[in-house]
Design an enzyme around this catalytic site. Structure first.
Site, PDB file in Angstrom:
ATOM      1  N   ASP A 220       1.089   6.798 -10.693  1.00 32.02           N
ATOM      2  CA  ASP A 220       0.958   5.408 -10.257  1.00 32.02           C
ATOM      3  C   ASP A 220       2.089   4.712 -11.350  1.00 32.02           C
ATOM      4  O   ASP A 220       1.712   4.809 -12.530  1.00 32.02           O
ATOM      5  CB  ASP A 220      -0.231   4.860 -10.505  1.00 32.02           C
ATOM      6  CG  ASP A 220      -0.914   4.623  -9.120  1.00 32.02           C
ATOM      7  OD1 ASP A 220      -0.430   4.464  -8.002  1.00 32.02           O
ATOM      8  OD2 ASP A 220      -2.160   4.499  -9.179  1.00 32.02           O
TER       9      ASP A 220
ATOM     10  N   GLU B 267       2.336  -0.155  -5.202  1.00 27.04           N
ATOM     11  CA  GLU B 267       1.690  -0.965  -4.266  1.00 27.04           C
ATOM     12  C   GLU B 267       2.403  -2.049  -3.847  1.00 27.04           C
ATOM     13  O   GLU B 267       2.968  -2.974  -4.445  1.00 27.04           O
ATOM     14  CB  GLU B 267       0.385  -1.332  -5.023  1.00 27.04           C
ATOM     15  CG  GLU B 267      -0.376  -0.486  -5.447  1.00 27.04           C
ATOM     16  CD  GLU B 267      -1.730  -0.940  -6.360  1.00 27.04           C
ATOM     17  OE1 GLU B 267      -1.817  -2.158  -6.318  1.00 27.04           O
ATOM     18  OE2 GLU B 267      -2.350  -0.166  -6.834  1.00 27.04           O
TER      19      GLU B 267
ATOM     20  N   GLU C  83      -5.464   2.154   1.932  1.00 27.55           N
ATOM     21  CA  GLU C  83      -6.778   2.281   1.262  1.00 27.55           C
ATOM     22  C   GLU C  83      -7.631   0.832   1.996  1.00 27.55           C
ATOM     23  O   GLU C  83      -6.804  -0.220   2.200  1.00 27.55           O
ATOM     24  CB  GLU C  83      -6.530   1.604  -0.356  1.00 27.55           C
ATOM     25  CG  GLU C  83      -7.873   1.452  -0.883  1.00 27.55           C
ATOM     26  CD  GLU C  83      -7.757   1.560  -2.476  1.00 27.55           C
ATOM     27  OE1 GLU C  83      -6.538   1.735  -3.166  1.00 27.55           O
ATOM     28  OE2 GLU C  83      -8.694   1.249  -3.242  1.00 27.55           O
TER      29      GLU C  83
HETATM   30  O1  KIV Z   1      -5.079   4.356  -8.738  1.00 30.14           O
HETATM   31  C1  KIV Z   1      -5.630   5.208  -7.854  1.00 30.14           C
HETATM   32  O2  KIV Z   1      -6.635   5.958  -8.252  1.00 30.14           O
HETATM   33  C2  KIV Z   1      -5.292   5.126  -6.693  1.00 30.14           C
HETATM   34  C3  KIV Z   1      -6.106   5.848  -5.497  1.00 30.14           C
HETATM   35  C4  KIV Z   1      -7.522   5.010  -5.157  1.00 30.14           C
HETATM   36  C5  KIV Z   1      -5.437   5.985  -4.183  1.00 30.14           C
HETATM   37  O3  KIV Z   1      -4.461   4.484  -6.359  1.00 30.14           O
END
Ligand code: KIV
Length: 264
Positions: free
Chosen positions: A84, A114, A181
């Protein structure tokens, strides 16, 4: 042992094989999940909540994610590793290139961002610079303060239409995977059918091309609360390996999620 790649994920979608994904943050769990044949491991910025005990993901830094990505990479042999990009680390294309490079150098095979239309130039630029990108639409936790809480997204027709359009635009810009999500199951089905790339759902019904859960929720050990869309697989099995196997089997057979885990 055949490594999972963007091509094998695409083939799984074409063949109708569901993709089983989990978050992971360290080498030991990554190794265990990998041995159980998990397809995708995500170093989520959820680490701010489940590891640091904060009430949102906003305090997570690129160095936090880079550190945990290196740990997961050291444990995973087969699974596809996605990391991420934290809050404000991709607010301009140039910043995104620089920050994404840190995650790729730490062992990620793809980065996740995102957002919708505002990211098109950034996504295109990352892909041109050889960084594979995963999109994330619906309840995007970095926008919790704009949403006024962790709320289901895309319930109104105009919002659902806009989300579908964003998904199509993100695919055209070059994403190779999309996380969806907390959206109504019917909308997630439409998005999954409209896209060629795999769509991984969380709180998005059973018609997406795969599922992901935060590992702490799947094991029922999250410090704060258990979301409606999650399930404690450890309580039924009493053993971590069996719980992970049960989760993977239930995703593959579409037994998980069941209707009590999704939104209308
Ligand atoms: O940060 C995370 O764990 C996520 C998942 C919930 C998809 O983005």
């Amino acid at each position: 042992m055949k490594k999972v790649t963007v091509s094998s994920l695409l083939n799984m979608k074409k063949d109708g094989e569901k993709i089983a994904a989990l978050t992971a943050y360290d080498a030991s769990f990554a190794k265990l999940f990998d041995e159980m044949q998990i397809d995708v491991l995500l170093i989520g910025d959820s680490l701010g909540m489940v590891l640091k005990g904060e009430d949102s993901t906003l305090g997570v830094s690129i160095d936090d994610v880079a550190y945990h990505t290196q740990c997961v990479r050291n444990g995973a042999q087969r699974a596809f590793v996605v990391a991420d990009m934290p809050f404000m680390t991709y607010s301009t294309p140039a910043l995104a290139y620089e920050q994404a490079a840190k995650l790729m150098r730490s062992g990620a095979s793809m980065v996740k961002l995102e957002g919708g239309e505002w990211l098109l130039e950034t996504i295109h630029g990352l892909v041109e610079r050889s960084v594979p990108v995963c999109g994330h639409l619906g309840l995007t936790p970095q926008s919790v303060n704009v949403f006024g809480g962790f709320k289901v997204q895309g319930r109104e027709k105009d919002k659902a239409d806009a989300l579908l359009q964003s998904a199509i635009q993100l695919e055209q810009a070059g994403i190779q995977l999309l996380v969806l999500e907390c959206v109504p199951a019917s909308l997630a089905k439409k998005v999954s059918e409209a896209l060629t790339i795999p769509v991984i759902g969380i709180g998005a019904g059973c018609d997406t091309d795969g599922q992901i859960l935060v590992m702490h929720d799947m094991l029922g050990i999250s410090a704060n609360y258990m979301p409606k869309f999650s399930k404690n697989f450890l309580i039924e099995t009493g053993d971590i390996r069996k719980a992970v196997q049960h989760y993977i089997d239930d995703v593959k057979s579409a037994a998980f999620p069941a209707s009590e885990h999704w939104f209308e």
